[in-house]
Design a protein around this motif. Structure first.
Motif, mmCIF file in Angstrom:
data_model
loop_
_atom_site.group_PDB
_atom_site.id
_atom_site.type_symbol
_atom_site.label_atom_id
_atom_site.label_comp_id
_atom_site.label_asym_id
_atom_site.label_seq_id
_atom_site.Cartn_x
_atom_site.Cartn_y
_atom_site.Cartn_z
ATOM 1 N N HIS A 95 0.843 -1.314 0.057
ATOM 2 C CA HIS A 95 0.242 -0.059 0.134
ATOM 3 C C HIS A 95 0.883 1.236 -0.104
ATOM 4 N N ALA A 96 1.974 1.226 0.586
ATOM 5 C CA ALA A 96 2.922 2.352 0.903
ATOM 6 C C ALA A 96 3.517 2.602 -0.557
ATOM 7 N N ARG A 97 3.688 1.574 -1.361
ATOM 8 C CA ARG A 97 4.127 1.791 -2.690
ATOM 9 C C ARG A 97 3.274 2.356 -3.628
ATOM 10 N N VAL A 98 2.028 2.054 -3.643
ATOM 11 C CA VAL A 98 0.872 2.502 -4.197
ATOM 12 C C VAL A 98 0.880 4.023 -4.042
ATOM 13 N N LEU A 99 0.875 4.459 -2.742
ATOM 14 C CA LEU A 99 0.764 5.808 -2.320
ATOM 15 C C LEU A 99 2.082 6.542 -2.598
ATOM 16 N N ARG A 100 3.263 5.865 -2.958
ATOM 17 C CA ARG A 100 4.527 6.439 -3.266
ATOM 18 C C ARG A 100 4.844 7.584 -2.210
#
Length: 237
Positions: A24-29
């Motif tokens: 999820h953190a990667r999606v949020l960048r």
């Protein structure tokens, strides 16, 4: 601000997101210097900052104050199709603390055990996502599916139980004259409840309640009922 739930207590000031949180953190960048909130299993709200290597540095801690002061368990008769997805999502946003899927006499949807386990995993993931979005202090549990009689036996742990019945009952305000710490609420499927089920619930001490003169859809009733309960107990203040 991004909101995450950790599976363990944050014993040090540095924490790394793993698993679904990391995805999820990667999606949020997330970038260095961004503020992030992590809530621990004991309800501690940790305000963090993203470091250059992606780790989270805790800058403050406090008890999360976003939870209702009434622990509400929804006993939901399985509706048809994907309506349960919506029920789980919206009820978590509104403040439900636990969801117990159940099979009542008029349930049309009767998946086998294997299908139920897959559905439960999906519902729990939906609950997690809704809890993150609405900034809850906990991720409400979606339990295994139980029979109507099993659901009734579980109500012994509640201070009060409200049985929303399409054939009539008292307004919630007349039932909840005192605020309970734990409350159960029963919602039927598309066909509602049979009279025998209403009678069985009454024998356990559940109070029949009404949501007014209009008949609500299976996916609308739990949202309306929970909203009334939250308002009546002062959790919309």
């Amino acid at each position: 601000m991004a909101w995450f739930f950790s599976e363990e207590e944050l014993v040090s000031d540095l924490y790394r997101l793993t698993g679904e949180n990391e995805k999820h953190a990667r999606v949020l960048r997330l970038r260095e210097g961004e503020a992030v909130t992590v809530v621990t299993p004991n309800g501690e709200q940790c305000e963090c900052v993203v470091e250059s290597d992606g780790a989270l540095r805790t800058v403050s801690r406090k008890k999360c104050e976003n939870e209702p002061d009434v622990f509400v368990t929804l006993y939901q008769a399985l509706p048809k199709g994907d309506k349960m997805d919506v029920i789980v999502q919206k009820c978590v946003e509104l403040g439900v603390s636990r969801i117990v899927p159940m099979l009542s006499a008029r349930c049309v949807s009767r998946p086998d055990e294997r299908s139920l386990q897959k559905k439960r995993a999906r519902w729990q993931k939906i609950a997690l996502q809704a809890a993150m979005q609405s900034r809850r202090g906990i991720v409400p549990e979606v339990t295994d599916c139980v029979s109507f009689q099993q659901a009734l036996s579980l109500t012994a742990e509640n201070d009060a139980t409200v049985f929303f019945y399409e054939m009539g009952g008292a307004p919630v305000g007349e039932i909840l004259t005192q605020k309970p710490k734990t409350l159960g609420m029963f919602i039927g499927s598309e066909g509602g409840f049979e009279q025998a089920e209403a009678d069985a619930a009454a024998k356990t001490g559940a109070k029949a309640a009404t949501l007014g003169k209009r008949i609500l859809r299976a996916e609308t009733a739990p949202l309306a009922a929970l909203s009334v309960i939250m308002y009546q107990t002062g959790n919309f203040n």
